[in-house]
Design a protein around this motif. Structure first.
Motif, PDB file in Angstrom:
ATOM      1  N   ARG A  12       0.845  -1.091   0.104  1.00  0.00           N
ATOM      2  CA  ARG A  12      -0.068  -0.070  -0.141  1.00  0.00           C
ATOM      3  C   ARG A  12       0.842   1.299   0.151  1.00  0.00           C
ATOM      4  O   ARG A  12       0.700   2.413  -0.419  1.00  0.00           O
ATOM      5  N   GLY A  13       1.974   1.148   0.744  1.00  0.00           N
ATOM      6  CA  GLY A  13       3.083   2.256   0.561  1.00  0.00           C
ATOM      7  C   GLY A  13       2.272   3.622   1.394  1.00  0.00           C
ATOM      8  O   GLY A  13       1.657   3.473   2.222  1.00  0.00           O
ATOM      9  N   ALA A  14       2.554   4.620   0.625  1.00  0.00           N
ATOM     10  CA  ALA A  14       1.970   5.935   0.919  1.00  0.00           C
ATOM     11  C   ALA A  14       0.381   6.006   0.741  1.00  0.00           C
ATOM     12  O   ALA A  14      -0.156   7.216   1.228  1.00  0.00           O
ATOM     13  N   ARG A  15      -0.009   5.210   0.158  1.00  0.00           N
ATOM     14  CA  ARG A  15      -1.461   5.504  -0.149  1.00  0.00           C
ATOM     15  C   ARG A  15      -2.343   5.329   0.937  1.00  0.00           C
ATOM     16  O   ARG A  15      -1.995   4.486   1.843  1.00  0.00           O
ATOM     17  N   THR A  16      -3.447   5.712   1.199  1.00  0.00           N
ATOM     18  CA  THR A  16      -4.468   5.497   2.141  1.00  0.00           C
ATOM     19  C   THR A  16      -5.205   4.398   1.887  1.00  0.00           C
ATOM     20  O   THR A  16      -5.455   3.963   0.966  1.00  0.00           O
ATOM     21  N   GLN A  17      -5.956   3.736   3.016  1.00  0.00           N
ATOM     22  CA  GLN A  17      -6.844   2.664   2.858  1.00  0.00           C
ATOM     23  C   GLN A  17      -8.052   3.006   1.812  1.00  0.00           C
ATOM     24  O   GLN A  17      -8.364   2.417   1.157  1.00  0.00           O
ATOM     25  N   ILE A  18      -8.524   4.402   2.144  1.00  0.00           N
ATOM     26  CA  ILE A  18      -9.401   4.885   1.364  1.00  0.00           C
ATOM     27  C   ILE A  18      -9.318   4.837  -0.166  1.00  0.00           C
ATOM     28  O   ILE A  18      -9.886   4.319  -1.068  1.00  0.00           O
ATOM     29  N   GLU A  19      -7.873   5.121  -0.436  1.00  0.00           N
ATOM     30  CA  GLU A  19      -7.503   5.356  -1.727  1.00  0.00           C
ATOM     31  C   GLU A  19      -7.161   3.924  -2.367  1.00  0.00           C
ATOM     32  O   GLU A  19      -7.840   3.583  -3.407  1.00  0.00           O
ATOM     33  N   VAL A  20      -6.815   3.046  -1.466  1.00  0.00           N
ATOM     34  CA  VAL A  20      -6.889   1.604  -2.162  1.00  0.00           C
ATOM     35  C   VAL A  20      -8.101   0.954  -2.351  1.00  0.00           C
ATOM     36  O   VAL A  20      -8.338   0.305  -3.418  1.00  0.00           O
ATOM     37  N   ARG A  28     -13.932   0.933   2.565  1.00  0.00           N
ATOM     38  CA  ARG A  28     -12.703   0.900   3.200  1.00  0.00           C
ATOM     39  C   ARG A  28     -12.551   0.043   4.509  1.00  0.00           C
ATOM     40  O   ARG A  28     -11.582  -0.542   4.892  1.00  0.00           O
ATOM     41  N   THR A  29     -13.958   0.065   5.015  1.00  0.00           N
ATOM     42  CA  THR A  29     -13.931  -1.070   6.047  1.00  0.00           C
ATOM     43  C   THR A  29     -13.671  -2.333   5.865  1.00  0.00           C
ATOM     44  O   THR A  29     -12.688  -3.190   6.529  1.00  0.00           O
ATOM     45  N   SER A  30     -13.902  -2.693   4.714  1.00  0.00           N
ATOM     46  CA  SER A  30     -13.434  -4.154   4.082  1.00  0.00           C
ATOM     47  C   SER A  30     -12.078  -4.303   3.884  1.00  0.00           C
ATOM     48  O   SER A  30     -11.365  -5.323   4.233  1.00  0.00           O
ATOM     49  N   TYR A  31     -11.837  -3.296   3.210  1.00  0.00           N
ATOM     50  CA  TYR A  31     -10.249  -3.564   3.085  1.00  0.00           C
ATOM     51  C   TYR A  31      -9.328  -3.452   4.228  1.00  0.00           C
ATOM     52  O   TYR A  31      -8.624  -4.077   4.400  1.00  0.00           O
ATOM     53  N   SER A  32      -9.678  -2.452   5.193  1.00  0.00           N
ATOM     54  CA  SER A  32      -9.045  -2.557   6.359  1.00  0.00           C
ATOM     55  C   SER A  32      -8.984  -3.826   7.137  1.00  0.00           C
ATOM     56  O   SER A  32      -8.112  -4.175   7.878  1.00  0.00           O
ATOM     57  N   ASN A  33     -10.550  -4.513   7.218  1.00  0.00           N
ATOM     58  CA  ASN A  33     -10.359  -5.753   7.821  1.00  0.00           C
ATOM     59  C   ASN A  33      -9.538  -6.793   6.985  1.00  0.00           C
ATOM     60  O   ASN A  33      -8.837  -7.606   7.826  1.00  0.00           O
ATOM     61  N   ILE A  34      -9.319  -6.767   5.805  1.00  0.00           N
ATOM     62  CA  ILE A  34      -8.333  -7.643   5.068  1.00  0.00           C
ATOM     63  C   ILE A  34      -6.949  -7.268   5.282  1.00  0.00           C
ATOM     64  O   ILE A  34      -6.207  -8.251   5.849  1.00  0.00           O
ATOM     65  N   GLU A  35      -6.753  -6.052   5.333  1.00  0.00           N
ATOM     66  CA  GLU A  35      -5.346  -5.625   5.781  1.00  0.00           C
ATOM     67  C   GLU A  35      -5.026  -6.028   7.267  1.00  0.00           C
ATOM     68  O   GLU A  35      -3.681  -6.514   7.373  1.00  0.00           O
ATOM     69  N   ALA A  52      -4.807  -3.420  -8.155  1.00  0.00           N
ATOM     70  CA  ALA A  52      -4.583  -2.139  -7.893  1.00  0.00           C
ATOM     71  C   ALA A  52      -3.124  -1.893  -7.220  1.00  0.00           C
ATOM     72  O   ALA A  52      -2.714  -0.727  -7.337  1.00  0.00           O
ATOM     73  N   LEU A  53      -2.560  -2.664  -6.495  1.00  0.00           N
ATOM     74  CA  LEU A  53      -1.302  -2.450  -5.734  1.00  0.00           C
ATOM     75  C   LEU A  53      -0.270  -3.243  -6.623  1.00  0.00           C
ATOM     76  O   LEU A  53       1.047  -3.069  -6.134  1.00  0.00           O
ATOM     77  N   GLY A  54      -0.600  -3.892  -7.708  1.00  0.00           N
ATOM     78  CA  GLY A  54       0.518  -4.503  -8.479  1.00  0.00           C
ATOM     79  C   GLY A  54       1.365  -5.803  -7.915  1.00  0.00           C
ATOM     80  O   GLY A  54       2.385  -5.789  -8.157  1.00  0.00           O
ATOM     81  N   PHE A  55       0.325  -6.556  -7.332  1.00  0.00           N
ATOM     82  CA  PHE A  55       0.972  -8.107  -6.748  1.00  0.00           C
ATOM     83  C   PHE A  55      -0.076  -9.129  -7.391  1.00  0.00           C
ATOM     84  O   PHE A  55      -1.007  -8.893  -7.567  1.00  0.00           O
ATOM     85  N   ASN A  56       0.468 -10.217  -7.399  1.00  0.00           N
ATOM     86  CA  ASN A  56      -0.298 -11.426  -7.769  1.00  0.00           C
ATOM     87  C   ASN A  56      -0.928 -11.980  -6.460  1.00  0.00           C
ATOM     88  O   ASN A  56      -0.778 -11.862  -5.421  1.00  0.00           O
ATOM     89  N   TRP A  57      -2.394 -11.810  -6.823  1.00  0.00           N
ATOM     90  CA  TRP A  57      -3.453 -12.063  -6.050  1.00  0.00           C
ATOM     91  C   TRP A  57      -3.428 -13.283  -5.094  1.00  0.00           C
ATOM     92  O   TRP A  57      -3.996 -13.265  -4.084  1.00  0.00           O
TER      93      TRP A  57
END
Length: 83
Positions: A12-20, A28-35, A52-57
């Protein structure tokens, strides 16, 4: 104890959870729970986040989670049959 996915936070780097979350078309809540490791993504969501983040799922499903591995296997099998 639930372990956060530190590798995902690094991607994720400097991006926010909202951006990703917006990039992956999830909330965002779903992403946060996954992270945070509180939730496993579906194959579809894993693919969206990976793109979105450039890695293999597949990274989400390493480590022996049987339910997740079954889901991956089902998708891979259906992909073979749809060709």
């Amino acid at each position: 104890m639930i372990e956060p996915r530190k590798w995902l936070i690094r991607f994720r780097g400097a991006r926010t959870q909202i951006e990703v979350a917006k990039m992956a078309s999830i909330n965002r809540t779903s992403y946060s729970n996954i992270e945070r490791g509180r939730r496993n993504p579906s194959v579809l969501v894993a693919k969206r986040i990976g793109q979105a983040l450039g890695f293999n799922w597949h990274e989400f499903f390493k480590g022996g989670d049987e339910v997740a591995c079954d889901e991956v296997e089902a998708v891979l099998t259906s992909d073979k049959h749809s060709r």
